[in-house]
Design an enzyme around this catalytic site. Sequence first.
Site, PDB file in Angstrom:
ATOM      1  N   GLY A 257     103.225  43.012   4.137  1.00 41.56           N
ATOM      2  CA  GLY A 257     101.772  42.921   4.176  1.00 41.56           C
ATOM      3  C   GLY A 257     101.360  41.817   5.128  1.00 41.56           C
TER       4      GLY A 257
ATOM      5  CB  CYS B 255     108.210  41.749   5.304  1.00 44.27           C
ATOM      6  SG  CYS B 255     107.505  40.656   6.532  1.00 44.27           S
ATOM      7  CE1 TYR B 256     102.194  37.659   0.915  1.00 49.36           C
ATOM      8  CE2 TYR B 256     102.429  39.364  -0.774  1.00 49.36           C
ATOM      9  CZ  TYR B 256     101.897  38.147  -0.349  1.00 49.36           C
ATOM     10  OH  TYR B 256     101.080  37.443  -1.178  1.00 49.36           O
TER      11      TYR B 256
ATOM     12  CG  HIS C 273     109.400  45.668   8.366  1.00 46.37           C
ATOM     13  ND1 HIS C 273     108.519  45.917   7.344  1.00 46.37           N
ATOM     14  CD2 HIS C 273     109.001  44.504   8.927  1.00 46.37           C
ATOM     15  CE1 HIS C 273     107.616  44.966   7.290  1.00 46.37           C
ATOM     16  NE2 HIS C 273     107.891  44.092   8.241  1.00 46.37           N
TER      17      HIS C 273
ATOM     18  CD  GLU D 137     109.481  49.170   6.127  1.00 47.61           C
ATOM     19  OE1 GLU D 137     110.616  48.704   5.902  1.00 47.61           O
ATOM     20  OE2 GLU D 137     108.457  48.455   6.121  1.00 47.61           O
TER      21      GLU D 137
ATOM     22  CG  ASP E 262      96.027  69.209   5.426  1.00 46.61           C
ATOM     23  OD1 ASP E 262      97.218  69.532   5.557  1.00 46.61           O
ATOM     24  OD2 ASP E 262      95.533  68.184   5.917  1.00 46.61           O
ATOM     25  CB  SER E 263      91.369  73.737   4.255  1.00 47.31           C
ATOM     26  OG  SER E 263      91.418  74.456   5.450  1.00 47.31           O
TER      27      SER E 263
ATOM     28  CE  LYS F  32      98.581  68.372   9.056  1.00 46.10           C
ATOM     29  NZ  LYS F  32      97.140  68.267   8.757  1.00 46.10           N
TER      30      LYS F  32
END
Length: 519
Positions: free
Chosen positions: A53, A84-85, A171, A173, A230-231, A375
């Site tokens: 963060g 990290c944070y 990090h 990730e 998505d819709s 997604k």
Amino acid sequence: MDSVIVLDFGGQYAHLITRRIRDFGVYSEILPFDADLDEIRKIMPKAIVLSGGPSSIYDNDSPTLNDEFFKFTSENKIPILGICYGHHLIMHKFEGKVELKEKKEYGRANLIIIEESLLFDSLNREEIVWMSHGDQVTSIPKGFKILAKTDTCPIASYENKDKFLYGVQFHPEVVNTTKGNKILENFVFKIAHCDREWKVEGLIENIIEKIKNKVGLKDKVILGLSGGVDSSVTAVLIHRAIGDRLHCVFVNNGLLRKNEEIEVQKTFKETLKFKNFHYIDAEGLFLKKLKDIEDPEEKRKIIGHTFIEIFENKTIELEKANPDIKYLAQGTIYPDRVETSATSNASAKIKSHHNVTLPNDMKLDIIEPLKNLYKDEVRRIGLTLGIPQEIILRHPFPGPGLGVRIVGTINKEKLNILREADAILIDEIRKAGVYNKLWQAFCVFLPLKTVGVMGDYRTYEYICAIRAVESLDVMTANFAKLNWDLLEKIGTRIINEVKGINRVVYDITNKPPGTIEYE
Ligand code: XMP
């Protein structure tokens, strides 16, 4: 089913962490750092990650965790990985030393592993990692062990097996940490002993069942359908659950791609057999309201508001004939939701994205069946549901449509020119077999006239820019290095076949500093 909670301390990376864990086959979700302990207790995760963060633990109102939280995790033997944070926060709570550093360290670093541990199992003694931090841990309390260091960071990782606490300054990730995935895998499987049980396709029956239970046997649902991924997936899931008690409203705003309104209607009415599919042709109204508008944000606002106006009117009309309409469905996906309730409000507004938020006074209950999914997970569900590939694998198309792909004022003539050019581009890209490798490819209308020559005649026409990008996470994108012959073919066809364009240029801007769309 095993799950991992990622507590969000406002970094940009919380999503990447959950994404990676889900890809391992373990359910993971983000909660704000100050989530209620009862909520966490209810989930009873097998592990918790504290994200990075922007704060320093020495800031006045820096986000923190209370003793009760650590008591709960320790009693239940839930391993925690602080990144990290998060890494600083654990030290701060357990009376290690974190030093305030004015100068930030940002970029690649060489991690030297100095102690064996499950966290770094099967890594080399030295690995490349990605750092982005100001403060750093300078001494650890009793019971903790230093696992790794870098040249500038003497405590780049620690563990306390008895307290189930782990920390990394870097990090894991992000892709720039070469073995980051392995480190997260080690944490999830070797330390937290999660089972790979989660598969997004397995959620389908569950989602349908939930919709059935919520809507009951007689109420109806209304959905604004754009024909995007998505819709469309939202529509099919609800249709499976309640059949034709679903009313879909498709608004043609005049800013769609060539034949889009015909194709979407065909798919839903004919292929998927939706009975209550309401098509509204509002091209005239949109173009009237957009006349002479140049400013991108103003265009976006007008398009959004006009959609709401039309959708509301249609809802009122449908409600008269169907008083049982009680729900409004939306294709909200996970990143949309977390973004709107983000724990950090540090990010600057670049564009007013994310389409329309319908007004609260619609008095309809909201159904968002995809709200926990990313997604590509939505795409997988869509394909499993048998929705045609042309819809599911389609490139993203922004809510304001071609309205943000015509620089400056919009009119029907420009729209038609752009539609024709775009159709040629997509046709050639599909034929060359590169469509599915690109995040997006589209044409942009530039309102500039330049001179050309065709046959023996001088021409003075508009410019068409081709934008084709590759991206994994949309936050960053690179222009696609398309084959020259392919580009030449596209350019030649557009100039020959589209009246109004006599010059085609290829956009070589990456994001950042550019954005994908032009406006
Ligand atoms: P930018 O232009 O910000 O776009 O790099 C990032 C991604 O978002 C899409 N985009 C939108 N999507 N409503 C949407 O649903 C919008 O208003 C909107 N504006 C941009 C864009 O196509 C790209 O995929």
